[in-house]
Design an enzyme around this catalytic site. Structure first.
Site, PDB file in Angstrom:
ATOM      1  CE1 TYR A  14      -3.786   2.367   0.637  1.00 61.13           C
ATOM      2  CE2 TYR A  14      -2.622   3.062   2.609  1.00 61.13           C
ATOM      3  CZ  TYR A  14      -3.647   3.239   1.703  1.00 61.13           C
ATOM      4  OH  TYR A  14      -4.529   4.274   1.857  1.00 61.13           O
ATOM      5  CG  ASP A  38      -8.340   8.812   4.252  1.00 63.60           C
ATOM      6  OD1 ASP A  38      -8.110   9.755   5.028  1.00 63.60           O
ATOM      7  OD2 ASP A  38      -7.502   8.386   3.429  1.00 63.60           O
TER       8      ASP A  38
END
Lengths: 124, 124
Positions: A14, A38
């Protein structure tokens, strides 16, 4: 149950994909029915199409991402502290979240939550 | 909604109380109906009596606790990376969790989850 090695590897991929601006490499880590919140407190992105669009926006500017300390992983969950530096019109901003991943049995991320507030955003 | 200052202060008081071995100062941070899942994947402690007993056990040996990096806090949640050093029969062990706190409207911690695995336990 996911292994620690698998979950730690997903976190490392990631971070590498964010640094490379590699949208498809990021999306490949997520389950089709995943959610991405997020930052924490915002309306989550639901499903892979919404998640792809979210990261496409995030990658519009080059990001410099670095892990802070070791990846924590156990029992289908991982957490990691990191920093994201971005420069816009000559001004550098560094955001320092702690992200939480929850994995499904297929080893994909089904839930991502990025925890940071105003006090975790710094002039670089 | 809890302020960032309140949540960050609770984390700092938690770390100070662990270092001081101050059981009541730790318990005072929790709501009566709180849960503590430490480590993530274990059966949670439910309610303040179970939580007091859990920390009484944890404090049987002196702990040296240090935050790693900044406290992340937003929207009634906080997360922080830290290390816990403990010495037993001349052997020092350092555990490095990421803890997650969720706060109720009264500013007490209603959920604590400590995320760490075997790979986050080190010989000191």
């Amino acid at each position: 149950m996911n292994t620690i090695e698998h979950m730690t590897g997903v976190v490392q991929r990631y971070v590498a994909a964010l640094n490379a601006g590699d949208l498809e490499a990021i999306v490949a880590l997520y389950a089709d029915d995943a959610t991405v919140e997020d930052p924490v407190g915002s309306e989550p992105q639901r499903g892979i199409a919404a998640i792809r669009a979210f990261y496409a926006g995030a990658l519009r500017l080059p990001l410099q991402v670095a892990l802070q300390g070791e990846v924590r992983a156990v029992a289908n969950e991982a957490a990691f502290a990191f920093s994201v530096s971005v420069e816009y019109q000559g001004r550098k901003t560094v955001v320092a979240p702690i992200d939480h991943f929850r994995f499904n049995e297929a080893g994909k991320v089904v839930s991502m939550r990025a925890l940071f507030g105003e006090q975790n955003m710094h002039a670089g």
